[in-house]
Scaffold this motif. Structure first.
Motif, PDB file in Angstrom:
ATOM      1  N   VAL A 188     -47.550 -30.472   6.648  1.00 18.35           N
ATOM      2  CA  VAL A 188     -46.795 -31.062   5.533  1.00 18.35           C
ATOM      3  C   VAL A 188     -46.816 -30.102   4.350  1.00 18.35           C
ATOM      4  CG1 VAL A 188     -46.598 -33.024   3.968  1.00 18.35           C
ATOM      5  CG2 VAL A 188     -47.437 -33.366   6.295  1.00 18.35           C
ATOM      6  N   PRO A 189     -45.675 -29.610   3.903  1.00 21.52           N
ATOM      7  CA  PRO A 189     -45.647 -28.697   2.751  1.00 21.52           C
ATOM      8  C   PRO A 189     -46.140 -29.390   1.479  1.00 21.52           C
ATOM      9  CG  PRO A 189     -43.559 -28.656   3.938  1.00 21.52           C
ATOM     10  CD  PRO A 189     -44.326 -29.815   4.476  1.00 21.52           C
ATOM     11  N   PHE A 190     -46.834 -28.622   0.651  1.00 22.96           N
ATOM     12  CA  PHE A 190     -47.364 -29.188  -0.593  1.00 22.96           C
ATOM     13  C   PHE A 190     -46.244 -29.667  -1.502  1.00 22.96           C
ATOM     14  CE2 PHE A 190     -48.855 -28.650  -5.002  1.00 22.96           C
ATOM     15  CZ  PHE A 190     -49.930 -29.530  -4.981  1.00 22.96           C
ATOM     16  N   GLN A 191     -45.064 -29.023  -1.404  1.00 16.24           N
ATOM     17  CA  GLN A 191     -43.949 -29.422  -2.266  1.00 16.24           C
ATOM     18  C   GLN A 191     -43.505 -30.858  -1.997  1.00 16.24           C
ATOM     19  OE1 GLN A 191     -44.271 -26.597  -0.708  1.00 16.24           O
ATOM     20  NE2 GLN A 191     -44.275 -25.070  -2.356  1.00 16.24           N
ATOM     21  N   LEU A 192     -43.653 -31.323  -0.748  1.00 19.46           N
ATOM     22  CA  LEU A 192     -43.271 -32.705  -0.441  1.00 19.46           C
ATOM     23  C   LEU A 192     -44.225 -33.715  -1.089  1.00 19.46           C
ATOM     24  CD1 LEU A 192     -42.254 -32.529   3.335  1.00 19.46           C
ATOM     25  CD2 LEU A 192     -40.767 -32.696   1.334  1.00 19.46           C
TER      26      LEU A 192
END
Length: 298
Positions: A135-139
């Motif tokens: 899961v990307p941190f931006q999400l």
């Protein structure tokens, strides 16, 4: 003993024969490729360092040569006057140090629990931890911002910067892998002697995985030290901003007022990169070291 000795002699003979068979031109070609690769890797750092000392920007090929007549500390004085380098470095150190402490603490405990303890759902928990890495941190940034800033009121605080990075799944994986290499008999022996799990972790497990502590520290250090986006969101006061955020604000707002804004920005980049470079130069050999063998002798 005789079999082991003969095997060692045979292996050494094969190694020597292989070394002799390598033609000279092949070794020269390998060394040449390594030199070219090293030059290509180091060139941006070299140019950043030289340009940070240039009084007047020189964008020609001649600018790659550090002419003494065009070198000074003026760019470093300018960036220090624009953003207060000392305060920004302290903010970066506190932010990075807090993340490292939390990463080591939670990483060791979680890695030990996943590697040595037996309980229902351990495999599912490990699978979920691997899933989190995808899961990307931006999400997660928007819900994290709402929770940290609006619900907890942690804007313009070190805790607000540290909290989202307190648990690093990569560090958990590193510690789990190291703990799996430690013979389980060592843990069982300590438990039979009456030691609790935290005593086993502190007195038996941790001394055997010191390379993992250093490896996790080096890998974790780069992230928060260069982190820009999250500290930029949670800090509005300049006195609370890490150096990466201060440099970005300087480039957007105050660089145009400088005679050599390019050199001033690179001077700040050198200051930002210097601690990471020093850390890796002094400790890079510990990446591959291991002391596990000393724990199983006897």
């Amino acid at each position: 003993m005789t079999t082991t000795a003969s095997t060692g002699v045979t292996t050494a003979a094969r190694t020597t024969a292989t070394a002799i068979k390598i033609p000279l031109w092949v070794r020269i070609a390998k060394i040449t490729c390594l030199v070219i690769g090293a030059f290509g890797f180091l060139f941006p750092f070299y140019y950043m360092l030289v340009a940070s000392f240039q009084t007047t920007k020189d964008a020609t090929l001649g600018g790659l040569i550090p002419w003494p007549s065009n070198l000074s500390f003026a760019n470093y004085d300018a960036i220090n006057g624009a953003i207060n380098l000392g305060r920004s470095l302290i903010n970066s150190a506190i932010f990075t140090g807090g993340v490292l402490v939390c990463t080591m603490l939670f990483g060791v405990i979680a890695g030990y629990a996943l590697a040595t303890l037996r309980y229902r759902g351990r495999g599912t928990l490990f699978a979920l931890m691997l899933l989190v890495q995808t899961v990307p941190f931006q999400l997660l940034m928007v819900p994290l911002y709402v929770m940290t800033v609006r619900n907890f009121g942690l804007s313009d605080s070190y805790l607000g910067m540290i909290l989202p990075f307190a648990i690093n799944s990569t560090a958990v994986l590193i510690f789990r892998a190291y703990f799996l290499q430690v013979p389980k008999d060592l843990f069982n022996a300590a438990r039979i002697d009456g030691a609790g799990e935290f005593r086993v972790l502190w007195s038996v497990a941790l001394p055997l995985v010191r390379p993992a502590l250093l490896t996790a520290t080096l890998l974790t250090f780069i992230g928060p030290w260069n982190e820009f986006l999250w500290p930029f969101l949670v800090t509005k006061q300049q006195t609370m901003q890490p150096l990466a955020v201060s440099l970005a604000n300087y480039t957007d707002n105050a660089a145009a007022a400088q005679d050599n804004p390019f050199g001033v920005a690179l001077a700040g980049a050198v200051v930002l990169a210097l601690p990471a470079v020093v850390l890796f130069v002094f400790f890079q050999r510990h990446f591959t070291s291991t002391d596990l063998g000393s724990g199983v002798k006897g």
